[in-house]
Write an enzyme that holds these catalytic residues in place. Sequence first.
Site, PDB file in Angstrom:
ATOM      1  N   TRP A 191       0.794  -1.224   0.000  1.00  0.00           N
ATOM      2  CA  TRP A 191       0.000   0.000   0.000  1.00  0.00           C
ATOM      3  C   TRP A 191       0.828   1.276   0.000  1.00  0.00           C
ATOM      4  O   TRP A 191       0.290   2.349  -0.203  1.00  0.00           O
ATOM      5  CB  TRP A 191      -0.933   0.034   1.221  1.00  0.00           C
ATOM      6  CG  TRP A 191      -0.336  -0.541   2.474  1.00  0.00           C
ATOM      7  CD1 TRP A 191      -0.550  -1.799   2.967  1.00  0.00           C
ATOM      8  CD2 TRP A 191       0.573   0.090   3.383  1.00  0.00           C
ATOM      9  NE1 TRP A 191       0.170  -1.995   4.129  1.00  0.00           N
ATOM     10  CE2 TRP A 191       0.865  -0.848   4.398  1.00  0.00           C
ATOM     11  CE3 TRP A 191       1.185   1.349   3.438  1.00  0.00           C
ATOM     12  CZ2 TRP A 191       1.733  -0.571   5.458  1.00  0.00           C
ATOM     13  CZ3 TRP A 191       2.052   1.620   4.485  1.00  0.00           C
ATOM     14  CH2 TRP A 191       2.317   0.672   5.478  1.00  0.00           C
ATOM     15  N   LYS A 214      -2.061  -7.745  -8.243  1.00  0.00           N
ATOM     16  CA  LYS A 214      -2.918  -7.789  -7.047  1.00  0.00           C
ATOM     17  C   LYS A 214      -2.476  -6.623  -6.174  1.00  0.00           C
ATOM     18  O   LYS A 214      -1.493  -6.694  -5.458  1.00  0.00           O
ATOM     19  CB  LYS A 214      -2.731  -9.112  -6.311  1.00  0.00           C
ATOM     20  CG  LYS A 214      -3.984  -9.625  -5.609  1.00  0.00           C
ATOM     21  CD  LYS A 214      -4.485  -8.741  -4.477  1.00  0.00           C
ATOM     22  CE  LYS A 214      -3.717  -8.953  -3.195  1.00  0.00           C
ATOM     23  NZ  LYS A 214      -4.045  -7.944  -2.164  1.00  0.00           N
ATOM     24  N   GLY A 246       6.476  -6.366  -0.060  1.00  0.00           N
ATOM     25  CA  GLY A 246       5.646  -6.415   1.148  1.00  0.00           C
ATOM     26  C   GLY A 246       6.501  -6.782   2.336  1.00  0.00           C
ATOM     27  O   GLY A 246       7.717  -6.562   2.330  1.00  0.00           O
ATOM     28  N   GLU A 301      10.972  -7.911  -2.448  1.00  0.00           N
ATOM     29  CA  GLU A 301      11.498  -6.646  -1.916  1.00  0.00           C
ATOM     30  C   GLU A 301      10.761  -6.413  -0.606  1.00  0.00           C
ATOM     31  O   GLU A 301       9.571  -6.122  -0.603  1.00  0.00           O
ATOM     32  CB  GLU A 301      11.240  -5.537  -2.950  1.00  0.00           C
ATOM     33  CG  GLU A 301      12.235  -4.433  -2.848  1.00  0.00           C
ATOM     34  CD  GLU A 301      11.777  -3.379  -1.885  1.00  0.00           C
ATOM     35  OE1 GLU A 301      12.020  -3.581  -0.665  1.00  0.00           O
ATOM     36  OE2 GLU A 301      11.186  -2.385  -2.317  1.00  0.00           O
ATOM     37  N   CYS A 337      10.241   1.440   2.084  1.00  0.00           N
ATOM     38  CA  CYS A 337      11.102   0.264   2.290  1.00  0.00           C
ATOM     39  C   CYS A 337      12.528   0.685   2.606  1.00  0.00           C
ATOM     40  O   CYS A 337      13.213   0.026   3.374  1.00  0.00           O
ATOM     41  CB  CYS A 337      11.053  -0.630   1.057  1.00  0.00           C
ATOM     42  SG  CYS A 337      11.462   0.205  -0.467  1.00  0.00           S
ATOM     43  N   GLU A 359      11.857  -3.511  11.643  1.00  0.00           N
ATOM     44  CA  GLU A 359      11.249  -2.433  10.877  1.00  0.00           C
ATOM     45  C   GLU A 359       9.979  -1.929  11.579  1.00  0.00           C
ATOM     46  O   GLU A 359       9.129  -2.717  11.972  1.00  0.00           O
ATOM     47  CB  GLU A 359      10.887  -2.965   9.488  1.00  0.00           C
ATOM     48  CG  GLU A 359      10.385  -1.911   8.540  1.00  0.00           C
ATOM     49  CD  GLU A 359      10.227  -2.431   7.111  1.00  0.00           C
ATOM     50  OE1 GLU A 359       9.647  -3.518   6.942  1.00  0.00           O
ATOM     51  OE2 GLU A 359      10.688  -1.751   6.182  1.00  0.00           O
TER      52      GLU A 359
HETATM   53  O1  TXE Z   1       2.158  -6.117   4.010  1.00  0.00           O
HETATM   54  P1  TXE Z   1       1.883  -7.488   3.348  1.00  0.00           P
HETATM   55  P2  TXE Z   1       1.378  -5.440   5.176  1.00  0.00           P
HETATM   56  C1  TXE Z   1       6.327  -4.183   5.748  1.00  0.00           C
HETATM   57  C2  TXE Z   1       6.066  -3.223   6.888  1.00  0.00           C
HETATM   58  C3  TXE Z   1       4.707  -3.587   7.346  1.00  0.00           C
HETATM   59  C4  TXE Z   1       4.693  -5.074   7.100  1.00  0.00           C
HETATM   60  C5  TXE Z   1       3.335  -5.655   6.891  1.00  0.00           C
HETATM   61  O2  TXE Z   1       7.001  -3.448   7.917  1.00  0.00           O
HETATM   62  O3  TXE Z   1       4.486  -3.307   8.681  1.00  0.00           O
HETATM   63  O4  TXE Z   1       5.431  -5.248   5.914  1.00  0.00           O
HETATM   64  O5  TXE Z   1       2.605  -4.843   5.991  1.00  0.00           O
HETATM   65  C6  TXE Z   1      -0.528  -9.304  -0.150  1.00  0.00           C
HETATM   66  N1  TXE Z   1      -0.255 -14.401  -0.341  1.00  0.00           N
HETATM   67  N2  TXE Z   1       6.092  -3.607   4.452  1.00  0.00           N
HETATM   68  O6  TXE Z   1       0.685  -6.402   6.083  1.00  0.00           O
HETATM   69  O7  TXE Z   1       0.926  -8.315   4.129  1.00  0.00           O
HETATM   70  C7  TXE Z   1      -1.312  -8.123   0.383  1.00  0.00           C
HETATM   71  O8  TXE Z   1      -2.677  -8.236   0.049  1.00  0.00           O
HETATM   72  C8  TXE Z   1      -0.076 -13.499  -1.314  1.00  0.00           C
HETATM   73  C9  TXE Z   1       7.245  -3.382   3.644  1.00  0.00           C
HETATM   74  O9  TXE Z   1       0.520  -4.467   4.543  1.00  0.00           O
HETATM   75  O10 TXE Z   1       3.222  -8.051   3.062  1.00  0.00           O
HETATM   76  C10 TXE Z   1      -0.600  -6.981  -0.318  1.00  0.00           C
HETATM   77  O11 TXE Z   1      -1.079  -6.877  -1.647  1.00  0.00           O
HETATM   78  N3  TXE Z   1      -0.172 -12.178  -1.107  1.00  0.00           N
HETATM   79  C11 TXE Z   1       6.921  -2.985   2.289  1.00  0.00           C
HETATM   80  C12 TXE Z   1       0.865  -7.444  -0.314  1.00  0.00           C
HETATM   81  O12 TXE Z   1       0.813  -8.853  -0.116  1.00  0.00           O
HETATM   82  C13 TXE Z   1      -0.480 -11.754   0.128  1.00  0.00           C
HETATM   83  C14 TXE Z   1       5.664  -2.399   1.940  1.00  0.00           C
HETATM   84  C15 TXE Z   1       1.718  -6.830   0.791  1.00  0.00           C
HETATM   85  O13 TXE Z   1       1.100  -7.056   2.015  1.00  0.00           O
HETATM   86  C16 TXE Z   1      -0.681 -12.657   1.189  1.00  0.00           C
HETATM   87  C17 TXE Z   1       4.582  -2.742   2.835  1.00  0.00           C
HETATM   88  C18 TXE Z   1      -0.558 -14.041   0.908  1.00  0.00           C
HETATM   89  N4  TXE Z   1      -0.709 -14.977   1.854  1.00  0.00           N
HETATM   90  C19 TXE Z   1       4.829  -3.307   4.038  1.00  0.00           C
HETATM   91  N5  TXE Z   1      -0.941 -11.944   2.310  1.00  0.00           N
HETATM   92  C20 TXE Z   1       8.053  -2.569   1.409  1.00  0.00           C
HETATM   93  N6  TXE Z   1       9.005  -3.458   1.149  1.00  0.00           N
HETATM   94  O14 TXE Z   1       8.062  -1.460   0.899  1.00  0.00           O
HETATM   95  C21 TXE Z   1      -0.918 -10.652   1.970  1.00  0.00           C
HETATM   96  N7  TXE Z   1      -0.643 -10.520   0.646  1.00  0.00           N
END
Ligand code: TXE
Length: 492
Positions: free
Chosen positions: A153, A177, A230, A252, A286, A384
Site C-alpha cells: 500500500w 494484485k 511487502g 522486496e 522500504c 522495521e
Molecule cells: O504487508 P503485506 P502489510 C512491511 C512493513 C509492514 C509489514 C506488513 O514493515 O508493517 O510489511 O505490511 C498481499 N499471499 N512492508 O501487512 O501483508 C497483500 O494483500 C499473497 C514493507 O501491509 O506483506 C498486499 O497486496 N499475497 C513494504 C501485499 O501482499 C499476500 C511495503 C503486501 O502485504 C498474502 C509494505 C498471501 N498470503 C509493508 N498476504 C516494502 N518493502 O516497501 C498478503 N498478501
Amino acid sequence: MTLRKFQMLVNGAWIDAASGKTYESINPATGRVWSVLPDADEADADHAVRAADAAFRGPAWRGLTATTRGKLLRRLGDLIAEHASELAELETQDNGKLIRETRGQLAYLPEFFHYSAGLADKLEGSTLPIDKADMFAFTVPEPLGVVAAIIPWNSPLYLTAIKLAPALAAGNTLVIKPSEHASASILRFAALVAEAGFPAGVVNVVTGLGPSAGAALTKHPLVRRIAFTGGPSTARHVIKASAENFAKLSLELGGKSANIVFDDADLESAVNGAVAGIYAASGQSCVAGSRLLVQDGIYERFVAALTARMARIRIGDPLDPNSDMGPMATEQQLGIVESMVGRAREEGADVLAGGQRPAGHEGWYYEPTLLACTSEKLDVVQNEVFGPVAAIMRFNDDAEALALANGTEYALAAGIWTRDIGRAHRFARDIHAGIVWVNTYRAVSAMAPIGGFGASGYGREGGIHAVLDYTELKTVWVNLSEQPMGDPFVMR
Ligand code: TXE
C-alpha cells in the site's frame, strides 16, 4: 459522502468478483470509508491468470515485434504523464501519502516506461564460441509467461511500474494484485494500459485480500514469475506458494537501513538526509533510514539540529500541498508504530522528540519520533517499524559504525554522510546493503537497481537486470555436419 465503486479489469472487461462480494477501503486522513471494491477469491484469480496465459500465447501479443511492445510502453508512459495529477490525487486519497510525494512520483513514473520501452528491442541473445567442431549454438532470451505482481500500500503505482514495465518489455503478461488498502490508483492506471493499446488480457488487475486473492494467485500453476513487495512474514507464504509450481520469484521486503553521520559531514545536509530518510512518506518506505548512527564529535549538534528541524514538520491533510507529513496508511500500521515505541520506552530508549499521536487530527497520524538507544539489542533497533520513528545511536570510530550498520538481519539500503572520499568508498564496499547513498538519500532512477540481501529479500527491480530477470535464456544447438550422428550412448 457517496462511496466510489470500483471494478477490476480481467481480459479487457471491467467486472465485479464472481461471488459478488465487496470490501470497503478507508481514507487514512479521515478514518472513514471512501470506496468499495470487488473482493476477489480463488475463482477470480483463476479467471485472471487464465486470461493472462491465453494472452501470453495468443497472436495479438505474441505476434507483436519487440519494437512494437516498446512503442506501446512509451505510449503508456506518455498517458501516465497526461493523467499524473488525477492518479496522484487518487493515490493520496487511498493511502494517505502526501500529495507532494505522489505528484513527485507520478512526474517521474513515465521514465520507468520509457526506459523499459527502449530496452524491449535490445534484449539480445549471443552466438556461443562452442568448442565442438560442426556445432553452431546461440541463446535467445524468452519471456516467462504470466507474472503475478503483488503490490503493497505504501507506493502502489511506483511499485507497480517497476515490475510491470520490465515484465511487458520482455514480452510477459501480468495479473496485478494491489494491496486491499490501496487499489484505486492501480485500477485507474489499468484503464490507461488499455487506452495505450495493449491487447486484452495482457494486463489484468484483481482486487481483494492477501490470504484469499493474493494466495490464490501466487500458488496458481500457470503463474511463472512472482514479483512481490511487502513484509517478510507474507513473503514466507509467497515463497512456499512459489515452490508448488517452481515460479521464479523476486522479493522486496523492506529494511532497517542505517544512515551514518560522521564528524566531518555537512551538518545541514545530513539533517535533511535524516529527515528525508525517515520522516518523508511518514516513514512508510522500504528504504527508510530508520537507524541514525552518529559519530560522537557531532552527536549533540546533530540531535539539536534534527529536533529543531523536526519541530518544523507540518503534520496535516495529505492532500494539502503545504503538509510535510500525512497519516499512517492503515489503522493496523498506526497500532504497530504505537506498540513498537511503547516497547522501546520499556526497553530503555529515551524519547528525544515525538512519541505519540498529534492532537487535533482525526485520521491515523503519528508524530515524527526520535528515540535515543544505547543498545543495539532493542527491538526498535533491529526490526522495521514502517512509521516515522528513528532510532539514534552514537559511535566512536569507523569500525564501530560498520559493526552497528551491519548488525541487523536486513540489508536493503544505507546512507553515508562524510566529506572523506576514501571513507565513503570503504563504507560503500563494506556495508551489507543493496543500495548505498553517499551524501544523499532516497535517490531513485529507472536505471538503478533496487533490492536487498538477507531479510530484505532478493532479486533486483530497476535497471537492465530487471528486464533480464523477466526472461530465461534458451540455448539452441545446430549440428552443421553432414555426417550421421555417432554413438548414441555418449555425451556429445
Ligand atoms: O504487508 P503485506 P502489510 C512491511 C512493513 C509492514 C509489514 C506488513 O514493515 O508493517 O510489511 O505490511 C498481499 N499471499 N512492508 O501487512 O501483508 C497483500 O494483500 C499473497 C514493507 O501491509 O506483506 C498486499 O497486496 N499475497 C513494504 C501485499 O501482499 C499476500 C511495503 C503486501 O502485504 C498474502 C509494505 C498471501 N498470503 C509493508 N498476504 C516494502 N518493502 O516497501 C498478503 N498478501
